[in-house]
Design a protein around this motif. Sequence first.
Motif, mmCIF file in Angstrom:
data_model
loop_
_atom_site.group_PDB
_atom_site.id
_atom_site.type_symbol
_atom_site.label_atom_id
_atom_site.label_comp_id
_atom_site.label_asym_id
_atom_site.label_seq_id
_atom_site.Cartn_x
_atom_site.Cartn_y
_atom_site.Cartn_z
ATOM 1 N N LEU A 257 4.542 13.393 -4.282
ATOM 2 C CA LEU A 257 4.282 12.832 -5.596
ATOM 3 C C LEU A 257 4.917 11.446 -5.611
ATOM 4 C CD1 LEU A 257 7.245 13.160 -7.203
ATOM 5 C CD2 LEU A 257 6.471 15.489 -7.375
ATOM 6 N N ALA B 59 0.819 -1.221 0.000
ATOM 7 C CA ALA B 59 0.000 0.000 0.000
ATOM 8 C C ALA B 59 0.849 1.265 0.000
ATOM 9 C CB ALA B 59 -0.961 -0.009 1.182
ATOM 10 N N GLY B 60 2.160 1.131 -0.234
ATOM 11 C CA GLY B 60 2.963 2.340 -0.365
ATOM 12 C C GLY B 60 4.257 2.274 0.417
ATOM 13 N N PHE C 216 10.320 15.549 -5.784
ATOM 14 C CA PHE C 216 9.891 14.750 -4.635
ATOM 15 C C PHE C 216 10.607 15.215 -3.371
ATOM 16 C CE2 PHE C 216 10.442 11.007 -1.850
ATOM 17 C CZ PHE C 216 9.119 10.638 -1.662
ATOM 18 N N LEU D 160 -1.036 0.900 -3.811
ATOM 19 C CA LEU D 160 -1.018 2.360 -3.741
ATOM 20 C C LEU D 160 0.408 2.897 -3.682
ATOM 21 C CD1 LEU D 160 -3.840 2.981 -1.093
ATOM 22 C CD2 LEU D 160 -4.031 3.039 -3.588
ATOM 23 N N GLY D 161 0.595 4.102 -4.229
ATOM 24 C CA GLY D 161 1.870 4.799 -4.099
ATOM 25 C C GLY D 161 3.041 3.930 -4.528
ATOM 26 N N GLY D 162 4.023 3.797 -3.629
ATOM 27 C CA GLY D 162 5.182 2.954 -3.907
ATOM 28 C C GLY D 162 4.786 1.524 -4.246
ATOM 29 N N PRO E 99 -1.795 7.829 -4.378
ATOM 30 C CA PRO E 99 -2.416 8.864 -3.538
ATOM 31 C C PRO E 99 -1.417 9.816 -2.887
ATOM 32 C CG PRO E 99 -2.256 6.817 -2.304
ATOM 33 C CD PRO E 99 -1.646 6.551 -3.662
ATOM 34 N N PHE F 156 9.536 8.377 6.804
ATOM 35 C CA PHE F 156 9.844 9.659 6.151
ATOM 36 C C PHE F 156 10.449 10.634 7.158
ATOM 37 C CE2 PHE F 156 6.425 9.306 2.560
ATOM 38 C CZ PHE F 156 7.097 8.196 2.078
ATOM 39 N N GLY G 211 7.436 9.112 -5.916
ATOM 40 C CA GLY G 211 8.861 9.460 -6.009
ATOM 41 C C GLY G 211 9.735 8.299 -6.429
ATOM 42 N N THR H 276 -5.157 -3.070 -2.078
ATOM 43 C CA THR H 276 -4.847 -1.750 -2.638
ATOM 44 C C THR H 276 -3.369 -1.668 -3.016
ATOM 45 O OG1 THR H 276 -4.626 -1.064 -0.335
ATOM 46 C CG2 THR H 276 -6.630 -0.387 -1.466
ATOM 47 N N ILE I 163 5.312 5.351 5.547
ATOM 48 C CA ILE I 163 5.277 6.801 5.801
ATOM 49 C C ILE I 163 5.975 7.142 7.122
ATOM 50 C CG2 ILE I 163 3.767 8.842 5.918
ATOM 51 C CD1 ILE I 163 1.579 7.072 4.605
HETATM 52 N N1 3HC Z 1 3.059 3.635 5.940
HETATM 53 C C1 3HC Z 1 3.041 3.398 7.263
HETATM 54 N N2 3HC Z 1 1.924 3.035 7.933
HETATM 55 C C2 3HC Z 1 0.792 2.920 7.224
HETATM 56 C C3 3HC Z 1 0.747 3.159 5.838
HETATM 57 C C4 3HC Z 1 1.958 3.530 5.186
HETATM 58 N N3 3HC Z 1 2.008 3.756 3.867
HETATM 59 N N4 3HC Z 1 -0.528 2.979 5.404
HETATM 60 C C5 3HC Z 1 -1.237 2.617 6.485
HETATM 61 N N5 3HC Z 1 -0.458 2.585 7.580
HETATM 62 C C6 3HC Z 1 -0.840 2.198 8.948
HETATM 63 C C7 3HC Z 1 -1.880 3.151 9.521
HETATM 64 O O1 3HC Z 1 -1.256 4.241 10.146
HETATM 65 C C8 3HC Z 1 -2.600 2.260 10.498
HETATM 66 O O2 3HC Z 1 -1.805 2.160 11.642
HETATM 67 P P1 3HC Z 1 -2.465 2.005 13.095
HETATM 68 O O3 3HC Z 1 -3.267 0.756 13.019
HETATM 69 O O4 3HC Z 1 -1.284 1.933 13.993
HETATM 70 O O5 3HC Z 1 -3.298 3.232 13.294
HETATM 71 C C9 3HC Z 1 -2.591 0.905 9.819
HETATM 72 O O6 3HC Z 1 -1.539 0.965 8.851
HETATM 73 C C10 3HC Z 1 -3.870 0.565 9.104
HETATM 74 O O7 3HC Z 1 -4.216 1.650 8.263
HETATM 75 P P2 3HC Z 1 -5.729 2.148 8.095
HETATM 76 O O8 3HC Z 1 -6.363 2.281 9.431
HETATM 77 O O9 3HC Z 1 -5.706 3.323 7.210
HETATM 78 O O10 3HC Z 1 -6.367 0.873 7.374
HETATM 79 P P3 3HC Z 1 -7.475 0.800 6.251
HETATM 80 O O11 3HC Z 1 -7.645 -0.636 6.006
HETATM 81 O O12 3HC Z 1 -8.628 1.661 6.595
HETATM 82 O O13 3HC Z 1 -6.803 1.472 4.936
HETATM 83 C C11 3HC Z 1 -5.108 1.853 3.304
HETATM 84 C C12 3HC Z 1 -5.707 0.869 4.322
HETATM 85 C C13 3HC Z 1 -6.100 2.117 2.166
HETATM 86 C C14 3HC Z 1 -3.857 1.212 2.736
HETATM 87 C C15 3HC Z 1 -4.775 3.188 3.993
HETATM 88 O O14 3HC Z 1 -4.039 2.918 5.155
HETATM 89 C C16 3HC Z 1 -3.992 4.161 3.177
HETATM 90 O O15 3HC Z 1 -4.551 4.875 2.378
HETATM 91 N N6 3HC Z 1 -2.663 4.213 3.416
HETATM 92 C C17 3HC Z 1 -1.787 5.172 2.795
HETATM 93 C C18 3HC Z 1 -1.502 4.820 1.360
HETATM 94 C C19 3HC Z 1 -0.544 5.815 0.777
HETATM 95 O O16 3HC Z 1 -0.691 7.011 0.907
HETATM 96 N N7 3HC Z 1 0.476 5.295 0.095
HETATM 97 C C20 3HC Z 1 1.473 6.143 -0.472
HETATM 98 C C21 3HC Z 1 2.562 6.338 0.513
HETATM 99 S S1 3HC Z 1 3.784 7.503 -0.001
HETATM 100 C C22 3HC Z 1 4.703 6.675 -1.129
HETATM 101 O O17 3HC Z 1 4.438 5.546 -1.434
HETATM 102 C C23 3HC Z 1 5.880 7.420 -1.673
HETATM 103 C C24 3HC Z 1 6.496 6.706 -2.824
HETATM 104 O O18 3HC Z 1 6.030 7.272 -4.004
HETATM 105 C C25 3HC Z 1 7.998 6.802 -2.832
#
Ligand code: 3HC
Length: 677
Positions: free
Chosen positions: A135, A65-66, A257, A104-106, A128, A72, A137, A102, A69
């Motif tokens: 963005l 899912a990415g 980024f 997502l992202g990375g 996302p 970071f 990255g 999902t 975070i």
């Molecule tokens: N990094 C670290 N922790 C994360 C995470 C991530 N990418 N995504 C989710 N988590 C953690 C949450 O903080 C939460 O922790 P907690 O239980 O301690 O509170 C736990 O995982 C569960 O997350 P949710 O409560 O959000 O669970 P859902 O099942 O409702 O949703 C999800 C799952 C759709 C994957 C949602 O968590 C989400 O949208 N996550 C972020 C996705 C995202 O933004 N990805 C891009 C990251 S940036 C990136 O990838 C940069 C790259 O381009 C280099």
Amino acid sequence: MSDETPVSVTMQKDGDVAVVIVNNPPVNALSWHVRQGLKDNFEAALADGGVKAIVLRCDGATFIAGADISEFGKPPRGPDFNAVLNMIEASSKPVVAAIHGTALGGGLETALVCHYRVAVPSAKLGVPEVKLGLLPGAGGTQRLPRVVGVEAAATMTSLGDPLPAAKAKDLGLVDELAGEDSLAADAIAYARAKIADGPRPTRNRAVFGDVAVIEQLKTANAKRWRGFEAPYANLACVEAATRLPFDEGLAFEREQFMKLMFGSQSAAQRHIFFAERQAAKIDGLPKNTQLRDIRKVGVIGAGTMGGGISMNFLQKGIPVTIVEMQQEALDRGVGVIRKNYDASAAKGRFKPEQVDQMMGILTPTLNLDDLADCDLIIEAVYEDMGVKKDIFGKLDTIAKPGAILASNTSYLDVDEIATATSRPGDVLGMHFFSPANVMKLLEVVRGDKTAPDALATAMAIGKKIGKVAVVAGVCDGFIGNRMLKPRQVEAMKLLMEGATPAQVDKVHVEFGMPMGPFQMSDLAGVDIGWHRDPNRIESIRDALCAEGRWGQKKQAGFYDYDEKRNPSESARVAELIEQFRAKAGVEKREITDQEIIERTLYPMVNEGALILTEGKAQRASDIDVVWIYGYGWPVYRGGPMFWAGLEGTDKIVAALEKHGFEVAPLLKEKAEAKTGF
Ligand code: 3HC
């Protein structure tokens, strides 16, 4: 690999196909040890002469899912993500990503370096990052236009909304849909079938599509993106992909980024990502707290609030009994709900039969006794302690044992309301924000005697109906409205000293708020809370109310309005202010925009510090969540308490003292330590 490296990536073999499996709960984020595991296992699969194709899939609820975070802003650890991705893309053996949940992202960027992608129909794919002020990255902005074209890539990166698998397949992002329950086997079969075709590195594909879409997106989203940096940076990267060779595009993306990553907007947006999730956690709750079952909800009052509140539950299939005193008011309230749903259906948000279903589980009644079988009853009548206590007294005799009795009060003392019942443990506040079917914030007010399971249930049902629920303690205005008060008081004082409503509002809008204090007052109704005696004129507001300048609804308030509700500055209001100024003997002076910030926004931080000290909010980040989701504080400034850290608590204290405010001890402490909250 060192001994303490968690094993979050493993490999299995199915004949000539190697399956690399990521297992890093809860969302398979790309933590440093996942990157290490990907590197090690892909190296092993590539070195293994018996392996002819490779599948990458994940265990657990979702594909990657990415990025992680939480890493970071910390010193880098483990292999560089881009280097790992480049290695996968350069594989001499075809690589297939098997996607569920999902990507997502990375995660999607990892799938994009795989040569082929199969996904289950329920999967979602997206980038996302923009929602975190970032963005993609790791090549996402450069590879997406090569797979889905410039239009889709620009839209996906700048808006950040994930696509369902079927749509992703239409765009060519997914090559084949797999069986919902047979992804692992289907992906292996697909990989085997691709051995003959060999690898298909995305970087070697040509960018296609019309770059004109980029300007169109900017125009269409100008309002939504006001103040934000990330959407524009995403588009700049996609644009770069149309004219730069792949590696140069990648370098451009990297530079953009890093700029975002180390900027304050992304820090603020990442803060809110975690703050929102943290808000759901209730301090001091016994571990074994069992939630109460909420199968049926009662709402008292079919006005704007009651109707909006009911809609939230109906949309989730939870039956609602709605009570009014008069048939006419009941009919009107139910009519408004139907009209709102019909309007949504016309926009395609619901199917007509869904509207019928939702209306079918709404039971209108004039009889409070009909709430006897409800598990949660929310009172949404007007703000009057006597009326509310009367209702709660009646509910005490009507509601079944264990029913949660909630008041949608925005200011009143929930403990006092609870005294009208013999079951204060079941009583709490559920403060919705108007329009209640749209606004995401829900303040759940914990009374002195509120039972832990009642509180936990209210928080959980809030999440179920799509709200971001925050626990607040009992105090005048709870978290949000309590902080609004000093802002309003100072805004009025500034008018007396020489500012105009338009100047104060402009400063707030430029700060990023959707509207300023006077625009908000005109929208909500200048007459809210007015004593209703036109002969008693003690303030500018009294004078406005006495003249019927009650805001937008009267086409006159702090501004004049035309029939389309377009505002213009009011000569009459200027005159009234002038009269008051003369009467009070206040000399008019030039007010700077900076003074408006210092006197209207800094006092909010001060009030927030008091709220924290008194324990009326569990944590500073909860206050931020309230202001982001209830009042439209710009998310790129992270909420008032996070912003205080960006602005400098020492600077805030100095300004508050200069303007004669009593500074909260906690804020002073932070200033002395030169830290944020
Ligand atoms: N990094 C670290 N922790 C994360 C995470 C991530 N990418 N995504 C989710 N988590 C953690 C949450 O903080 C939460 O922790 P907690 O239980 O301690 O509170 C736990 O995982 C569960 O997350 P949710 O409560 O959000 O669970 P859902 O099942 O409702 O949703 C999800 C799952 C759709 C994957 C949602 O968590 C989400 O949208 N996550 C972020 C996705 C995202 O933004 N990805 C891009 C990251 S940036 C990136 O990838 C940069 C790259 O381009 C280099």
